[in-house]
Design a protein around this motif. Sequence first.
Motif: not given
Length: 275
Positions: A111-136
């Motif tokens: 399931d390629l589509h499902g795998a890519r959606e799980r990437i999006a789910d992870a980015l949703a959690e990690l993106g704000p944390y990264a931005a708080e630390h000045g990391v992209r």
Amino acid sequence: MSLARFSINQMTVKQLSMPELVDVCLELGVPGVGLWREPVQSYGVEATAELVRDAGLVVTTLCRGGFFTAIDPDERARALDDNRSAIDEAATLGTDTLVLVSGGLPAGSKDLHGARERIADALAELGPYAAEHGVRLAIEPLHPMYAADRCVVSTLSQALDLAERFPADQVGVTVDTYHIWWDDTAPAQIARAGASGRIHTFQLADWATPLPEGVLNGRGQIGDGSIDMREWRSYVEAAGYDGPIEVELFNDALWARDGREVLAQTVERFLGHAV
């Protein structure tokens, strides 16, 4: 000709210790280094940060985060924790870019589509944390031959479709010649990435055939293969990118040689083929 934007990725000369890498960079006038988590952890994150900072080198990227595609909840939780650690390490090292290899298909899944959606789910959690630390977070699309076991994101279009769900200061892309040179849609996607400020790093490696068994360590020295480095540099610069240009090579033949010699050759090839 200038090395002002040149950066050497640590994996290109992984046979060099951290102090040796710093010493050779200073000898050759290399201003930037892209670091990898495993050797950094072995030497010590704080110790590496101090060593590089005292030498006046810029850490252009940290590799790598990612591997977000697991289905098992415990595996996913461990992956997220590891990526938070990677973000912390990047911030300590003084780089604003964590390169992501997103992960392949879980065992037994097609399931390629499902795998890519799980990437999006992870980015949703990690993106704000990264931005708080000045990391992209810089999603790196890998050549399709890696889709099954390493990275289900195979094109810049797929990477941008994920990245554009989030602010550009949280998630962007890695443009790596080795992985995208074959794709005739890539120049337009580079322009698309540049228009929204999402080209977070630009990496060079050549495509030299035949590829070795296992293909992972087949990234050719600049000038040894089929890729026009100046052409791809022109695409990213036309899209507004003026940041570091990092050479990242996985190559057993290069690793078997003296690392100082390899770095000197890489500088020469960069000046001869990418400037």
